[in-house]
Design an enzyme around this catalytic site. Structure first.
Site, mmCIF file in Angstrom:
data_model
loop_
_atom_site.group_PDB
_atom_site.id
_atom_site.type_symbol
_atom_site.label_atom_id
_atom_site.label_comp_id
_atom_site.label_asym_id
_atom_site.label_seq_id
_atom_site.Cartn_x
_atom_site.Cartn_y
_atom_site.Cartn_z
ATOM 1 N N ASP A 61 -74.859 -46.677 10.297
ATOM 2 C CA ASP A 61 -75.068 -47.395 11.553
ATOM 3 C C ASP A 61 -74.291 -48.716 11.465
ATOM 4 O OD1 ASP A 61 -75.816 -48.242 14.047
ATOM 5 O OD2 ASP A 61 -77.928 -47.757 13.814
HETATM 6 C C1 NOJ Z 1 -76.434 -49.666 16.512
HETATM 7 C C2 NOJ Z 1 -77.371 -48.605 16.987
HETATM 8 O O1 NOJ Z 1 -78.497 -48.524 16.148
HETATM 9 C C3 NOJ Z 1 -76.730 -47.230 17.085
HETATM 10 O O2 NOJ Z 1 -77.625 -46.354 17.700
HETATM 11 C C4 NOJ Z 1 -75.436 -47.301 17.821
HETATM 12 O O3 NOJ Z 1 -74.866 -46.020 17.898
HETATM 13 C C5 NOJ Z 1 -74.513 -48.263 17.122
HETATM 14 N N1 NOJ Z 1 -75.124 -49.585 17.093
HETATM 15 C C6 NOJ Z 1 -73.143 -48.342 17.784
HETATM 16 O O4 NOJ Z 1 -73.218 -48.891 19.031
#
Ligand code: NOJ
Length: 747
Positions: A282
């Site tokens: 993530d």
């Molecule tokens: C953080 C989020 O937790 C995730 O779900 C997302 O895909 C990413 N950022 C990218 O935007």
């Protein structure tokens, strides 16, 4: 593609490392050849996602140019399609060994055409329509060069305080798995390289939806039996449907951040489940392991790659650290090669390695593709089926012809707020407000007026508290404005920004200012329809007690306003059912239908020791939702009450009759319970359902085949199997209103 490359003597090394070779020899050959020409640094570069996390593309070609040129960027976040295209072109012109970028984006519930937030659309229980919505999203996004979506989010959650409940399909692993698979099929289609499909990314691996007290990014603490039976199946289901990638989560599992957790990323996902795509961290999660307290930059990068996290999203630690780690022997070169191969395989499967410009083939057709009448029709149908009628005890709905309707409440004249979290607002200008849509739908004989009546909230701690005027004066005005109306529709709840990532609430109640408005409207003595908009289950025991007509419209997307008007006017009867339990009060959380029994008291659903100040049962149970029609369930029967062996099945049938006067859809649900097992089993678990259509007066026989597959669970040794003996099968319109059949199944 440029091939002005000096041959590097790495071919043998890279050949040794394989993600899963042999399945597609042509792909293997292509990638072997490519990797044979890449330096270690370039192979590490394929593990770096530059970008996601800033409002515009992080990579304008300018900002990224040095890294791109050196082969240190593999993929980018594509918020800005023009910039993303620039990066690709710059890469083609400047990289020593040109390898096209993957362009990723959170296309979570549509791109231009926005569908209801996932929690809302899951309430449709309409898998075909959900798949269509993902198809539409893929077609729109690919026209802008996007070929990878950070979706579906399949985290099971039992906590409406958590802002990200909006992004998932609720609390149930069975329904959640089917929804996950429908979305993966919709995004990826049959051919990931046809230029109009996008690679799915199952997230967040794993258990992210179980953060303590709904605090996003926070600690998860869970026993294995709970994880395997309730929280892990949706991820596996998405991979089983072929999701090409997965994303780590921000939480710990057994104390170890998932991004650096080899037990999860390798032993569970790859060894046990056979997943052979790639895993991206993530955003910044590798660097955040430093904050978790498991090492410095060098250590966390090594922990993550050795765990099996193939790609680093926006921390840039792989490119900063891993060459050194390989040189000093803490990360094997084969580990890098395996991760690099997985990323290149994804690019190959997406068709990018053969045609870097594949996802620009519809560039000239963007205008026709986005927000097309067909796409909007899917959005309208899905938004309608997502609406859940919670109460209609005075039969105020569907609306009868009246002279004047007053709409009040902060959502009445909003557009972008209807889109919900993770939307890019790209359809906002084309959208109707609820007031506009309703006025169109009721026609010229009914006047529709609007008076705001309150701000979203006056509580200073919450976003969007005030507007230009304080709620008290808006309220006084509204009381005047509704004076000669025949009926009031109150559009209340949450603006988009109250749910979604990092937007948790300690009390997902209706804000005080909005409640005041509701009660003032009730005082008028006119019928009041409470139309709720939110990204989560709301805690509304008082509203339920004091108002006769309540429906939940979520954040319904581009066609939210039209869809709600369709439902209110009776163009279509509501058919949505809740995919998560609505508690009576915050103190009950977590509250979920598939709970274990306890010893005291020893019978009955929701039978734990009682609270002194509340009952244990929910306000609205899982699977609940009304229609304008009544559906009679009758004559529940089985073709036999005893079965034997793994290959046997029991066919359960029920007659469902539409007693109402409208055509309608009903979601018939089947649950099972294992009263005596090796471990304590839930009071009931959803194992099948059918969404059927019934004309007025029509009766349909609905049949389900129960097989031992539906009886299986993970025991305390994490062995997956079923026990011989008695089982209860329940059928009904929701998880509480069920009829029971007791059956026996021998081994
Ligand atoms: C953080 C989020 O937790 C995730 O779900 C997302 O895909 C990413 N950022 C990218 O935007």
């Amino acid at each position: 593609m440029k091939r002005n490359v000096t041959a590097v003597a790495l071919a043998l090394l890279t050949l040794a490392a394989s993600a899963k070779q042999g399945v597609d020899p042509e792909m293997d050959k292509f990638i072997n050849d490519l990797m044979g020409r890449m330096t270690l640094k370039e192979r590490i570069g394929q593990l770096n996602l530059g970008g996601v996390g800033t409002p515009k593309v992080v990579g304008s070609a300018k900002g990224l140019d040095k890294a791109v040129k050196e082969g240190l960027v593999s993929s980018i976040g594509g918020f800005d399609p023009v910039a993303a295209e620039d990066v690709q072109r710059f890469a083609e012109d400047s990289m020593r060994v040109f390898i096209p970028m993957i362009t990723g984006l959170d296309v979570v519930h549509g791109y231009y055409t926005t569908f209801p937030i996932p929690l809302g659309s899951s309430s449709s229980w309409n898998l075909g329509l959900l798949e269509e919505s993902a198809r539409v999203a893929a077609r729109e996004a690919t026209a802008f060069g996007i070929n990878w979506t950070f979706a579906p989010m399949v985290d099971i959650s039992r906590d409406p305080r958590w802002g990200r409940v909006a992004e998932g399909a609720g609390e149930d692993p069975y329904l959640g798995s089917l929804v996950a698979q429908a979305m993966v099929r919709g995004y990826q289609g049959d051919d990931l390289s046809d230029g109009e499909t996008i690679m799915a990314c199952t997230k967040h691996l794993v258990l992210y939806g179980a953060s303590e007290a709904g605090r996003d990014y926070n600690t998860v603490s869970m026993d294995d039996v709970t994880a395997y039976n309730y929280f892990l199946p949706t991820y596996k289901a998405a991979f089983d449907a072929g999701a090409g990638s997965g994303m780590t989560s921000f939480n710990v599992v057994n104390g170890v951040p998932t991004t650096g957790n080899r037990k999860v990323m390798t032993e569970l996902l790859r060894d046990q489940w056979g997943f052979d795509g790639f895993i991206v961290s993530d955003a910044n999660a590798i660097a955040e392991m430093i904050e978790h307290g498991v090492g410095g930059p060098q250590e966390v990068a090594e922990m993550a790659i050795n765990a099996g996290t193939d790609m680093d999203m926006s921390a840039s630690l792989y490119v900063a650290c891993l060459e050194k780690s390989v040189a000093e022997g803490r990360v094997g070169e084969e580990v890098i090669n395996t991760a690099c191969r997985r990323v290149l395989e994804a690019k190959y499967k997406l068709g990018l390695l053969k045609n870097p410009w594949l996802y620009y083939k519809n560039k000239d057709k963007r205008k026709e593709i986005v927000l097309s009448p067909g796409n909007l029709d899917v959005a309208r149908r899905l938004a309608r089926e997502s609406v859940v009628l919670l109460k209609n005890s005075d039969k105020v709905l569907p609306l009868k012809p009246v002279k004047k309707i007053a709409v009040v409440g902060p959502m009445g004249q909003e557009r972008a707020e209807l889109l919900g979290c993770w939307s890019y607002g790209m359809s906002a200008d084309t959208m109707s407000t609820f007031v506009e849509a309703l006025a169109r739908e009721v026609g010229p004989d009914t006047e529709v007026v609007y008076s705001q009546g309150s701000n979203w909230t006056e509580q200073p701690a919450i976003y969007k508290q005030g507007g230009e005027h304080p709620s008290d004066s808006l309220l006084m005005q509204a009381v005047k404005d509704v004076a000669d109306a025949d009926l009031i529709i109150a559009t209340v709840g949450e603006p988009a920004v109250w749910s979604g990532e990092a937007h948790n609430l300690t009390n997902p109640d209706l804000a005080e200012a909005q409640k005041k408005l509701l009660y003032a409207m009730k005082e008028t003595g006119k019928p009041v329809v409470v139309a709720l908009f939110s990204g989560r289950p709301l805690v509304i025991e008082d509203i339920d007690k004091d108002f006769s007509t309540i429906l939940q419209a979520w954040h319904g997307g581009t066609m939210a306003a039209e869809a709600l008007a369709d439902i209110l006017t009776g163009k279509e009867a509501p058919s949505g059912k809740l995919t998560s339990t609505w508690p009576r009060n915050v103190g009950q959380i977590p509250l979920y239908y598939n709970a274990l029994r306890t010893g005291r008291p020893y019978s009955g659903f929701w039978a734990t020791t009682k609270y002194i100040d509340s009952t244990n049962d929910p306000l609205y149970p899982f699977g609940y939702g009304l229609s304008y029609n009544e559906y009679k369930y009758d004559n529940l029967r089985a073709d036999k009450l005893q079965a034997k062996g793994e290959g046997d099945r029991i066919r359960v049938t029920v007659d469902v009759t539409n007693l109402g006067s409208m055509p309608g859809k009903e979601i018939v649900q089947l649950y099972v319970n294992d009263p005596v097992a090796k471990i304590s089993r839930p009071v009931m678990e959803l194992k099948d359902f059918a969404k059927i259509e019934l004309a007025p007066g029509e009766t349909r026989q609905v049949s389900f085949d129960v097989t031992p597959d539906k009886l299986k669970y993970y025991d305390s040794e994490l062995k997956y199997g079923w026990d011989a003996g008695e089982f209860n099968i329940f059928v009904g319109p929701d998880s509480r209103k069920v009829e029971k059949l007791a059956v026996k199944w021998d081994k």
